[in-house]
Enzyme design. Structure first.
Site, PDB file in Angstrom:
ATOM      1  N   HIS A 145       1.184  -1.219  -0.167  1.00  0.00           N
ATOM      2  CA  HIS A 145       0.107  -0.304   0.211  1.00  0.00           C
ATOM      3  C   HIS A 145       0.938   1.448   0.208  1.00  0.00           C
ATOM      4  O   HIS A 145       0.671   1.911  -0.965  1.00  0.00           O
ATOM      5  CB  HIS A 145      -0.353   0.236   1.089  1.00  0.00           C
ATOM      6  CG  HIS A 145      -1.139   1.003   1.549  1.00  0.00           C
ATOM      7  ND1 HIS A 145      -2.603   1.433   0.542  1.00  0.00           N
ATOM      8  CD2 HIS A 145      -1.321   2.341   2.362  1.00  0.00           C
ATOM      9  CE1 HIS A 145      -3.541   2.879   1.493  1.00  0.00           C
ATOM     10  NE2 HIS A 145      -2.006   2.868   1.744  1.00  0.00           N
ATOM     11  N   GLU A 146       2.048   1.142   1.564  1.00  0.00           N
ATOM     12  CA  GLU A 146       2.765   2.661   1.220  1.00  0.00           C
ATOM     13  C   GLU A 146       3.410   2.655  -0.430  1.00  0.00           C
ATOM     14  O   GLU A 146       3.894   3.874  -1.102  1.00  0.00           O
ATOM     15  CB  GLU A 146       3.573   2.536   2.553  1.00  0.00           C
ATOM     16  CG  GLU A 146       2.814   2.002   3.560  1.00  0.00           C
ATOM     17  CD  GLU A 146       1.877   3.191   3.577  1.00  0.00           C
ATOM     18  OE1 GLU A 146       2.739   4.851   3.634  1.00  0.00           O
ATOM     19  OE2 GLU A 146       0.904   2.954   4.224  1.00  0.00           O
ATOM     20  N   HIS A 149       1.698   3.938  -2.866  1.00  0.00           N
ATOM     21  CA  HIS A 149       1.293   6.013  -2.912  1.00  0.00           C
ATOM     22  C   HIS A 149       2.648   6.104  -3.254  1.00  0.00           C
ATOM     23  O   HIS A 149       2.673   7.410  -4.068  1.00  0.00           O
ATOM     24  CB  HIS A 149       1.818   5.944  -1.411  1.00  0.00           C
ATOM     25  CG  HIS A 149      -0.037   5.805  -0.981  1.00  0.00           C
ATOM     26  ND1 HIS A 149      -0.858   6.828  -0.971  1.00  0.00           N
ATOM     27  CD2 HIS A 149      -0.419   5.442   0.798  1.00  0.00           C
ATOM     28  CE1 HIS A 149      -1.763   6.831  -0.766  1.00  0.00           C
ATOM     29  NE2 HIS A 149      -1.594   5.921  -0.311  1.00  0.00           N
ATOM     30  N   GLU A 208      -5.757   7.392  -1.324  1.00  0.00           N
ATOM     31  CA  GLU A 208      -5.732   5.198  -0.148  1.00  0.00           C
ATOM     32  C   GLU A 208      -6.400   4.352  -1.005  1.00  0.00           C
ATOM     33  O   GLU A 208      -6.235   3.323  -0.422  1.00  0.00           O
ATOM     34  CB  GLU A 208      -6.790   6.469   0.691  1.00  0.00           C
ATOM     35  CG  GLU A 208      -6.022   6.965   2.252  1.00  0.00           C
ATOM     36  CD  GLU A 208      -4.683   6.438   1.843  1.00  0.00           C
ATOM     37  OE1 GLU A 208      -4.804   5.191   2.613  1.00  0.00           O
ATOM     38  OE2 GLU A 208      -4.090   6.734   1.710  1.00  0.00           O
TER      39      GLU A 208
END
Length: 279
Positions: A145-146, A149, A208
């Site tokens: 997920h990070e 980004h 997100e």
């Protein structure tokens, strides 16, 4: 409403919209999850990456000075190994990412936190590992997920939108102030707040969601169970209380996030099955 007020508000809104709508680009390929939204970029990637690298160095120096950097060799090695499996999978979304100067560290802190700065500078906090008792699959969900980004350059996009909204707010505030004979700063504050709600908050939730979707694909391609992301957020839901209403939050609600993850974990599951079969 007076006709003049209506015209002034419409003009200010138009300025915000025009500013946010220019310089559209796409930072990543769609992948199996199909993330292909055009993005507004008013700030150069070089500028953002240089700032991020400097901020990362300062954060690591501070953590080292406080004896909070990589204190547990086993935790650090575990995080490093997950990163080593995820990073090659970034090529599915952008060809240049595997050559970034990636770096990952573990910071001793009770915070439930992890992040990946532009250019691949990562940190995982021990609070996340210890309080949630993450499995490797769940850890891969967090890190994927990070990393997503960073791949989507969300930091650059947010900086660009802040610059655009700020410029439009300044112009719109001056117009309203001049029309009504009031302090232009007051008008700027009003339009800036509207711009934040109209462009910053909703898109932050969208970012997100993009990171959730790309994250499960990265994890699946690396041989980690994409459904572990659901277990992760269920743990978070049991741990984090007092969440603000979704429409004013920069993150989706736990319920809507889990529902979306379930759909996309199912979509990328064949990638996971293939990675598990590979020698």
């Amino acid at each position: 409403m007076k006709i003049g007020l209506l015209r002034a508000c419409c003009l200010a809104a138009l300025l915000v919209g025009l500013t946010a709508g220019c310089a559209t680009t796409r930072t990543t390929s769609a992948g199996t999850v199909g993330v292909q939204r055009g993005q507004t970029m008013l700030v150069s990637s070089g500028e953002i990456n240089r700032s991020a690298a400097k901020a990362y160095q300062e954060a690591m120096r501070e953590a080292h000075a406080k004896n909070r950097l990589n204190r547990n060799p086993q935790q650090f090695e575990r995080v490093r190994q997950v990163a080593q499996r995820l990073i090659p999978m970034t090529a599915a979304f952008r060809g240049d990412a595997t050559a970034w100067p990636w770096e990952v560290n573990v910071i001793t802190s009770s915070e439930l936190n992890a992040w990946c700065m532009p250019g691949g500078k990562m940190a995982v906090y021990t609070g996340l590992l210890e309080q949630l008792q993450l499995t490797d699959d769940e850890l891969a969900g967090v890190m994927g997920h990070e990393i997503a980004h960073a791949l989507r350059e969300h930091g650059r996009e947010k900086a660009s939108r802040a610059a655009g909204v700020g410029a439009a707010a300044s112009i719109g505030g001056a117009l309203i102030g001049a029309y009504f004979g009031i302090d232009s700063g007051l008008g700027q504050s009003v339009i800036g707040t509207l711009g934040d709600l109209a462009y910053m908050r909703p898109n932050s939730r969208e970012m997100e969601q993009e990171a959730d979707r790309i994250g499960v694909e990265l994890a699946a391609r690396a041989g980690y169970d994409p459904f572990a992301a659901i277990a992760l957020w269920e743990k978070m839901g049991r741990t984090v209380r007092g969440q603000p209403p979704q429409w004013l939050s920069t993150h989706p609600s736990h319920e809507s996030r889990i529902a979306d993850l379930r759909v996309y974990a199912e979509r990328v599951y064949p990638l996971y099955a293939g990675a598990r079969r590979a020698p």
